[in-house]
Write an enzyme that holds these catalytic residues in place. Structure first.
Site, PDB file in Angstrom:
ATOM      1  CG  ASP A   1     -26.853 -11.786  -2.305  1.00  0.00           C
ATOM      2  OD1 ASP A   1     -26.538 -12.446  -1.360  1.00  0.00           O
ATOM      3  OD2 ASP A   1     -27.253 -10.431  -1.888  1.00  0.00           O
TER       4      ASP A   1
ATOM      5  CD  GLU B   1     -28.086 -15.827  -0.274  1.00  0.00           C
ATOM      6  OE1 GLU B   1     -27.707 -16.275   0.826  1.00  0.00           O
ATOM      7  OE2 GLU B   1     -28.278 -14.794  -0.920  1.00  0.00           O
TER       8      GLU B   1
END
Length: 704
Positions: free
Chosen positions: A342, A378
């Site tokens: 993330d 990401e």
């Protein structure tokens, strides 16, 4: 109670069959107490007197699995110097393998008083906070082996443990929403029939439900608020949180592996749940605040590139050790097959700017364990210069946000999209080719947990996040969505037909694109979040997958057919980029890839640049695959013509001459069933096909 010196490594609590070794790093502390917690609310304090390289440690005979514990750190509380030690706060072990309980929010878990933030708060947090748990590391893995599915065979399915399983009618109620549910045959059968090879789980590291959300009666449903990087989230366990969550997670991984499905974890190593200077003191902040967090020029405050209040200090050797130890633990002890990171741009912020050569990437590159699993970035954060799609090191794959945006733009009718769409369809060579990566570096997706579901993408022009309690101010306002003529639910048959066609278009485009496809859970049967594009706080029917009574809907059958079409044909999942020229040794001496206008002429620069251009044909030559098979053999396949009509009017397409005499229609999204493979009519070179507005057709020519 006997207390022996113990060892400084491994960090955390390590049970050996006779007792437990405890070790915790802190450079800020003057003194550290290990607190063994009892069910009557009392605790036994053991001072960790031994210290090696700022690691305090002790071995306590007789401490068994299931024992709850925490640390009390005595030292300076001086926020002006970045120091926030406070022995009144029972702290979680940063290396805890399991965590029990949940937070009861109140002033007790904060290091300051709400009415006087500059004054230290000495209220005891123990009755109000979570506790670390000693676990039994032993587990019978049997003959478990990692599937090690190569990227060109991979189909990723992003899912939430609770959201995927909470409303499945085939699951016993006591298992719904748990790790055990993932291992249930009803879930595994659905995934295998769909053609999924990897289950990407939204955060399962122990996380915290924010104080603000709790006051609103909401939860941090998505889980991007980690406090325990080694501990499976205890609320997803069906039968206890004193270590049972570890056994249940391992059992789920073993069952998924047996079905040939890899397990990828969505991990949040960029920040923790302790927030900014006004956040709670739960673990790292009280153990050694300046070693774990990026502090601002005024060390009372935190540098925040994540939008959550804090960022971990990626140039700290102890933070890097924590992350690498965590990653190795989940691979070696929990048997997971990869990670999706993330806000991964934050991991690259060794100093200020994003640096692809930062220490973190050096460590991953040389690590013999972590470097061998799937690593998905990401590739952005909210800091300056944080959008880094295409800029991660060669070992990494990336969520391709540009793919998502371009595919959405094409099908909603955005002008000047065709040229970029061609690049995204063929693997985004503009992003990945210059650093030696291949099309498989691109994780392609149209929808994910963050944003509209597939159905909502074609049903709403605007977000509808009122249930989140922020007056619809939260969430992305520019969604590249199109409601097809009516906002939200409608009975208009024309709108409903167009929406169904658009969903088929998006699914088909995803599976026809070079790269690795990712499906968001429930999109295969058109789940809705009622227009909520930021359901991070909705632990409710808004977010839970509403499983249909019958798993034989048109969209589900079509999605399955597209997944298996891709899996059956290597020309649709190539390992190298197209050359745009003939390949030596091919029989037909045709280019491996050719672009045509709907009229059958090869595309020219003016065709690509035309503002309203929204239709084209792509020839994929199955006889011109340049990459060899696993034993060096030549790979050949059927050839395909992909015809895209994203315009608002029906268009006539000419089947190009010279690229095959006879073709079969295998996909036609204008039909309710999408024309599953093997059922289409025959067409010949020179024939004309009329494609309905907003539709695509795929023709197949068998290899000779």
């Amino acid at each position: 109670m006997q207390v022996w010196p113990g060892e400084a490594y491994p960090l955390g609590a390590t049970y050996d069959g006779a007792g437990t070794n405890f070790a915790v790093f802190t450079e800020a502390a003057d003194r550290v107490e290990l607190c063994l917690l009892h069910d009557d609310g009392s605790e036994t304090a053991v001072e960790l007197r031994e210290s090696d390289a700022f690691v305090r440690h002790a071995y306590v005979p007789g401490v068994m699995p299931g024992q709850r514990y925490g640390f009390r750190v005595h030292g300076p509380y001086d926020p002006g110097r970045g120091l926030r030690c406070n022995s009144a706060k029972l702290l979680l072990d940063p290396y805890a393998k399991a965590i029990s309980g949940s937070i009861r929010w109140g002033e007790e878990v904060y290091g300051y008083h709400f009415d006087a933030p500059e004054r230290r708060n000495d209220l005891d947090s123990a009755p109000h906070t979570m506790t670390s748990v000693v676990i039994n590391p032993y587990f019978d893995w049997g003959d478990d082996r990692p599937p090690r599915t190569e990227y060109h065979h991979t189909v990723i399915y992003e899912a939430h443990v609770k959201g995927l399983t909470m409303r499945h009618p085939g699951l016993p109620e006591e298992l719904r929403g748990t790790y055990a549910a993932l291992a249930h045959p009803a879930i595994i059968d659905h995934l295998t029939r769909l053609g999924v090879t990897a289950l990407e789980l939204m955060p399962v590291h122990q996380f915290v439900h924010d104080h603000r959300l709790a006051d609103l009666g909401l939860n941090n449903y998505w889980g991007y608020n980690t406090i325990g990087f080694f501990a499976p989230h205890n609320a997803y366990a069906s039968w206890g949180d004193r270590g049972q969550q570890v056994l249940e997670f391992k059992s789920a991984v073993r069952a998924l592996h047996e079905a040939g499905i890899e397990v990828i974890l969505d991990v949040v190593y960029n920040h923790t749940a302790e927030g900014n200077h006004l956040g709670p003191t739960l673990s790292f902040k009280g153990i050694d605040n300046p070693s774990y967090y990026r502090l601002a020029e005024d060390p009372r405050y935190y540098t925040d590139t994540t939008g959550t209040g804090n960022s971990l200090l990626m140039r700290s050797p102890h933070v890097l050790q924590l992350i690498m130890d965590s990653l190795r633990y989940w691979v070696t002890e929990m048997h997971v097959d990869g990670f999706r990171f993330d806000l991964a741009a934050t991991l690259a912020r060794q100093f200020h700017e994003v640096d692809r050569l930062s220490s973190f990437f050096d460590l991953v590159q040389q690590d013999p364990v972590v470097s061998q699993v799937k690593l998905i970035a990401e590739p952005w954060d909210v800091g300056e210069g944080g959008y880094q799609v295409g800029n991660f090191p060669p070992l990494w794959t990336e969520w391709n946000g540009k793919y998502r945006d371009t595919v959405r733009d094409l099908w909603r009718g955005e002008p000047r999209t065709l040229a970029e769409f061609a690049s995204r369809l063929t693997g985004s060579s503009d992003l990945y080719q210059d650093d030696g990566r291949r099309p498989l570096a691109s994780i392609n997706f149209v929808t994910c947990h963050d944003g509209f579901t597939l159905r909502d993408l074609v049903s709403y022009n605007d977000k509808h996040n009122e249930a989140n309690g922020e007056d619809n101010r939260d969430g992305e306002s520019h969604n590249r969505s199109w409601n097809c003529g009516a906002e939200g639910d409608t009975d208009d048959p024309e709108v409903l037909r167009l929406r169904a066609r658009q969903m088929r278009n998006l699914v088909a485009t995803l599976m026809l694109s070079q790269g690795v496809p990712m499906i968001s859970h429930g999109d295969e049967f058109a789940r809705t979040q009622r227009g909520n594009n930021n359901a991070y706080c909705q632990d409710s029917e808004i977010s839970w997958v509403d499983w249909p009574e019958s798993l034989e809907s048109d969209l589900l059958r079509f999605t399955r057919a597209m997944v298996w079409l891709r899996r059956d044909h290597p020309v649709l999942r190539r390992r190298r980029f197209f050359h745009g020229r003939t390949v030596e040794g091919t029989q037909d001496e045709l280019s491996d890839l050719t672009w045509f206008t709907p009229q059958g002429a090869e595309m020219t620069q003016p065709d690509w640049n035309a503002a309203q251009a929204s239709a084209l044909t792509v020839f994929l030559n199955g006889d011109a695959i340049s990459e060899p098979g696993p034993r060096g053999e030549r790979v050949t396949d059927d050839s395909f013509l992909l015809m895209f009509n994203a315009s608002p009017e029906p268009l006539e397409f000419l089947v190009p001459a010279g690229h095959g005499r006879q073709w079969e229609v295998v996909v036609d999204t204008a039909r309710p069933d999408g024309a599953p493979p093997g059922t289409g009519e025959k067409v010949a070179a020179g024939d004309r096909l009329t494609l309905e507005d907003h539709s695509l057709t795929v023709l197949r020519r068998p290899s000779e």
